[in-house]
Design an enzyme around this catalytic site. Structure first.
Site, PDB file in Angstrom:
ATOM      1  CE1 TYR A 290      -7.542 -29.966 -24.423  1.00 31.54           C
ATOM      2  CE2 TYR A 290      -8.211 -27.728 -23.865  1.00 31.54           C
ATOM      3  CZ  TYR A 290      -7.953 -28.701 -24.808  1.00 31.54           C
ATOM      4  OH  TYR A 290      -8.107 -28.412 -26.147  1.00 31.54           O
TER       5      TYR A 290
ATOM      6  CD  GLN B 187     -22.366 -20.321 -20.385  1.00 30.38           C
ATOM      7  OE1 GLN B 187     -23.296 -19.626 -20.046  1.00 30.38           O
ATOM      8  NE2 GLN B 187     -22.392 -21.645 -20.239  1.00 30.38           N
TER       9      GLN B 187
ATOM     10  CD  GLU C 180      -1.755 -24.458 -15.317  1.00 29.40           C
ATOM     11  OE1 GLU C 180      -1.025 -24.083 -16.246  1.00 29.40           O
ATOM     12  OE2 GLU C 180      -1.971 -23.757 -14.299  1.00 29.40           O
TER      13      GLU C 180
HETATM   14  P1  NAD Z   1     -10.696 -35.013 -30.828  1.00 27.58           P
HETATM   15  O1  NAD Z   1     -10.899 -35.524 -29.443  1.00 27.58           O
HETATM   16  O2  NAD Z   1     -11.737 -35.300 -31.844  1.00 27.58           O
HETATM   17  O3  NAD Z   1      -9.302 -35.475 -31.409  1.00 27.58           O
HETATM   18  C1  NAD Z   1      -8.180 -35.774 -30.625  1.00 27.58           C
HETATM   19  C2  NAD Z   1      -7.525 -37.018 -31.213  1.00 27.58           C
HETATM   20  O4  NAD Z   1      -6.346 -37.323 -30.454  1.00 27.58           O
HETATM   21  C3  NAD Z   1      -8.421 -38.246 -31.125  1.00 27.58           C
HETATM   22  O5  NAD Z   1      -8.431 -38.927 -32.348  1.00 27.58           O
HETATM   23  C4  NAD Z   1      -7.788 -39.092 -30.021  1.00 27.58           C
HETATM   24  O6  NAD Z   1      -8.038 -40.466 -30.158  1.00 27.58           O
HETATM   25  C5  NAD Z   1      -6.334 -38.719 -30.187  1.00 27.58           C
HETATM   26  N1  NAD Z   1      -5.525 -38.939 -28.978  1.00 27.58           N
HETATM   27  C6  NAD Z   1      -5.822 -38.568 -27.705  1.00 27.58           C
HETATM   28  N2  NAD Z   1      -4.831 -38.944 -26.876  1.00 27.58           N
HETATM   29  C7  NAD Z   1      -3.880 -39.551 -27.645  1.00 27.58           C
HETATM   30  C8  NAD Z   1      -2.626 -40.157 -27.362  1.00 27.58           C
HETATM   31  N3  NAD Z   1      -2.139 -40.196 -26.127  1.00 27.58           N
HETATM   32  N4  NAD Z   1      -1.934 -40.701 -28.394  1.00 27.58           N
HETATM   33  C9  NAD Z   1      -2.412 -40.656 -29.661  1.00 27.58           C
HETATM   34  N5  NAD Z   1      -3.596 -40.101 -29.981  1.00 27.58           N
HETATM   35  C10 NAD Z   1      -4.312 -39.549 -28.981  1.00 27.58           C
HETATM   36  O7  NAD Z   1     -10.499 -33.421 -30.675  1.00 27.58           O
HETATM   37  P2  NAD Z   1     -10.320 -32.297 -31.789  1.00 27.58           P
HETATM   38  O8  NAD Z   1     -11.405 -31.305 -31.595  1.00 27.58           O
HETATM   39  O9  NAD Z   1     -10.105 -32.891 -33.122  1.00 27.58           O
HETATM   40  O10 NAD Z   1      -8.985 -31.612 -31.279  1.00 27.58           O
HETATM   41  C11 NAD Z   1      -7.740 -31.824 -31.906  1.00 27.58           C
HETATM   42  C12 NAD Z   1      -6.679 -30.956 -31.256  1.00 27.58           C
HETATM   43  O11 NAD Z   1      -7.027 -29.576 -31.379  1.00 27.58           O
HETATM   44  C13 NAD Z   1      -6.503 -31.228 -29.758  1.00 27.58           C
HETATM   45  O12 NAD Z   1      -5.141 -31.155 -29.435  1.00 27.58           O
HETATM   46  C14 NAD Z   1      -7.257 -30.106 -29.109  1.00 27.58           C
HETATM   47  O13 NAD Z   1      -6.732 -29.796 -27.835  1.00 27.58           O
HETATM   48  C15 NAD Z   1      -7.049 -28.971 -30.099  1.00 27.58           C
HETATM   49  N6  NAD Z   1      -8.125 -27.974 -30.010  1.00 27.58           N
HETATM   50  C16 NAD Z   1      -9.370 -28.244 -30.495  1.00 27.58           C
HETATM   51  C17 NAD Z   1     -10.381 -27.292 -30.361  1.00 27.58           C
HETATM   52  C18 NAD Z   1     -11.766 -27.512 -30.912  1.00 27.58           C
HETATM   53  O14 NAD Z   1     -12.634 -26.685 -30.689  1.00 27.58           O
HETATM   54  N7  NAD Z   1     -12.046 -28.575 -31.629  1.00 27.58           N
HETATM   55  C19 NAD Z   1     -10.117 -26.073 -29.719  1.00 27.58           C
HETATM   56  C20 NAD Z   1      -8.835 -25.868 -29.212  1.00 27.58           C
HETATM   57  C21 NAD Z   1      -7.843 -26.807 -29.374  1.00 27.58           C
HETATM   58  N1  UDP Z   2     -22.374 -25.917 -22.573  1.00 30.39           N
HETATM   59  C1  UDP Z   2     -23.741 -25.874 -22.401  1.00 30.39           C
HETATM   60  N2  UDP Z   2     -24.458 -26.994 -22.657  1.00 30.39           N
HETATM   61  C2  UDP Z   2     -23.897 -28.152 -23.083  1.00 30.39           C
HETATM   62  C3  UDP Z   2     -22.490 -28.201 -23.272  1.00 30.39           C
HETATM   63  C4  UDP Z   2     -21.763 -27.052 -22.998  1.00 30.39           C
HETATM   64  O1  UDP Z   2     -24.306 -24.821 -22.035  1.00 30.39           O
HETATM   65  O2  UDP Z   2     -24.634 -29.127 -23.301  1.00 30.39           O
HETATM   66  C5  UDP Z   2     -21.579 -24.685 -22.342  1.00 30.39           C
HETATM   67  C6  UDP Z   2     -20.341 -24.873 -21.472  1.00 30.39           C
HETATM   68  O3  UDP Z   2     -20.660 -24.725 -20.104  1.00 30.39           O
HETATM   69  C7  UDP Z   2     -19.449 -23.756 -21.988  1.00 30.39           C
HETATM   70  C8  UDP Z   2     -19.829 -23.620 -23.458  1.00 30.39           C
HETATM   71  O4  UDP Z   2     -21.098 -24.261 -23.593  1.00 30.39           O
HETATM   72  O5  UDP Z   2     -19.755 -22.544 -21.335  1.00 30.39           O
HETATM   73  C9  UDP Z   2     -18.832 -24.291 -24.407  1.00 30.39           C
HETATM   74  O6  UDP Z   2     -18.628 -25.613 -23.963  1.00 30.39           O
HETATM   75  P1  UDP Z   2     -17.698 -26.643 -24.749  1.00 30.39           P
HETATM   76  O7  UDP Z   2     -17.570 -27.839 -23.862  1.00 30.39           O
HETATM   77  O8  UDP Z   2     -18.192 -26.849 -26.121  1.00 30.39           O
HETATM   78  O9  UDP Z   2     -16.295 -25.899 -24.901  1.00 30.39           O
HETATM   79  P2  UDP Z   2     -15.328 -25.096 -23.884  1.00 30.39           P
HETATM   80  O10 UDP Z   2     -15.998 -24.877 -22.582  1.00 30.39           O
HETATM   81  O11 UDP Z   2     -14.133 -25.970 -23.763  1.00 30.39           O
HETATM   82  O12 UDP Z   2     -15.086 -23.823 -24.596  1.00 30.39           O
END
Ligand code: NAD
Ligand code: UDP
Ligand code: UDP
Length: 311
Positions: A144, A208, A146
């Site tokens: 994710y 964390q 990289e």
């Molecule tokens: P999500 O998993 O709900 O949404 C991702 C969507 O992409 C899904 O609908 C999935 O089916 C679709 N998808 C995955 N691979 C695909 C492919 N190869 N072709 C077409 N569709 C594909 O996640 P989200 O939280 O809505 O995240 C959306 C975007 O925002 C992602 O790129 C994620 O990396 C980025 N992002 C989200 C967060 C967060 O906290 N929610 C934080 C940082 C970055």
């Molecule tokens: N985490 C936790 N309990 C859970 C799920 C996640 O303590 O049931 C922790 C996880 O180890 C991380 C933080 O919550 O430190 C945020 O996790 P999340 O998967 O939501 O996002 P990311 O780690 O990608 O920021």
């Protein structure tokens, strides 16, 4: 009327973005392979005359005609992106190449949903956009982290080499209605556990930190970024600087749900970042953006959503 493509539009953030773009009078093409998203997230948009849903995997070329592209396709929760890590990297890298190729052919503006994960387990706190990050290239999160870093590289090379108009948002942890209750992210896990009276799973000691942004604030930031001046490419942090330990989050969720759940401690996953907080000075200065929903208010709305889908 602008034609706008949202990849990953049936996911958590994508579905809110499609809805907002439609409400602003645009024509929206939602492209998704439903890997982590679902038709249910956009079912309410299907009758809209300016909404179209297309099943497609962005690792394959896509030939459509649009004015703007929001590239969100990518699984976002650690359990999901680690489930098929090769596909995760392909989605970020091949997906970026295809969407950039599309933007190049069309002369369309393109926004990348990048992530705070590009900073890895950071030694700089809070994180500013000029920090290069500390990412393990061979760990379980690397597919994710990289993948997203390489996507940023591709965006900047298409900009330098082909003059594609790019916008790169570094999104910090975002939560809200339509999170998948089973996708394993901390906010959804804690709320679902609390509502069901199950133990709240704290990974490690819970010291964390993360900074949680409510979904409507995040969408507002993405839309402002897309509308920003042509010479503003980002990367720009979009997130809420309010920083909490996972223990503090668990206590809040227990209090707001009135749950009797106890805490249970599990192993901390490999390479789990110890701290994370966005510096949002750039977004504030250039986009005039800052979040407006605090964690308690956002959690109350999110808890309400999970109660509704539970009943
Ligand atoms: P999500 O998993 O709900 O949404 C991702 C969507 O992409 C899904 O609908 C999935 O089916 C679709 N998808 C995955 N691979 C695909 C492919 N190869 N072709 C077409 N569709 C594909 O996640 P989200 O939280 O809505 O995240 C959306 C975007 O925002 C992602 O790129 C994620 O990396 C980025 N992002 C989200 C967060 C967060 O906290 N929610 C934080 C940082 C970055
Ligand atoms: N985490 C936790 N309990 C859970 C799920 C996640 O303590 O049931 C922790 C996880 O180890 C991380 C933080 O919550 O430190 C945020 O996790 P999340 O998967 O939501 O996002 P990311 O780690 O990608 O920021
Ligand atoms: N591409 C696409 N839709 C388009 C134009 C291009 O999916 O409308 C894909 C195409 O498969 C190509 C990739 O985007 O492999 C990169 O396109 P680019 O023009 O940058 O490079 P090239 O065609 O030379 O590989």
């Amino acid at each position: 009327m602008k034609k706008i493509l949202v990849t990953g539009g049936a996911g958590f953030l994508g579905s809110h973005l499609c809805e907002r773009l439609l409400n602003e009078g645009n024509d929206v093409l939602c492209v998704d392979n439903f890997y982590t998203g679902s038709k249910a997230n956009v079912a309410h948009l299907l009758p809209h005359p300016h909404f179209e849903l297309m099943r497609h995997d962005v690792t394959f070329p896509l030939y459509v005609e649009v004015d703007e592209i929001y590239n969100l396709a990518c699984p976002a929760s650690p359990p999901h992106y680690q489930n098929d890590p090769v596909q995760t990297t392909k989605t970020s890298v091949h997906g970026a190449i295809n969407m950039l190729g599309l933007a190049k052919r069309l002369g369309a503006k393109i926004l990348q949903a990048s992530t705070s994960e590009v900073y890895g387990d950071p030694e700089v706190h809070p994180q500013k956009e000029d920090y290069w990050g500390r990412v393990n290239p061979i760990g379980i999160r690397s597919c994710y982290d990289e993948g997203k870093r390489c996507a940023e590289t591709l965006f900047f090379d298409y900009w330098r080499q082909h003059q594609v108009e790019i916008k790169v948002a570094r999104i910090f942890n975002t939560y809200g209605p339509r999170m998948d209750p089973n996708d394993g992210r901390v906010v959804s896990n804690f709320i679902v556990q609390a509502l069901n009276g199950n133990p709240i799973t704290i990974y490690g000691e819970g010291s964390q930190t993360r900074s949680f942004c409510y979904v409507s604030d995040l969408i507002d930031g993405l839309i402002r970024l897309m509308a920003s001046p042509k010479d503003f490419t980002g990367p720009v942090n979009i997130g809420n600087p309010g920083e909490f330990t996972m223990l503090a989050l668990a206590e809040k969720v227990i209090k707001l749900t009135g749950s009797k759940s106890q805490l249970t401690f599990k192993t901390l996953p490999q390479d789990d970042p110890k701290q994370r907080q966005p510096d949002i000075e750039l977004a504030n200065r250039v986009l005039g953006w800052k979040p407006s929903v605090d964690l308690d208010d956002g959690l109350i709305k999110t808890i309400q959503y999970f109660k509704e889908i539970n009943s």
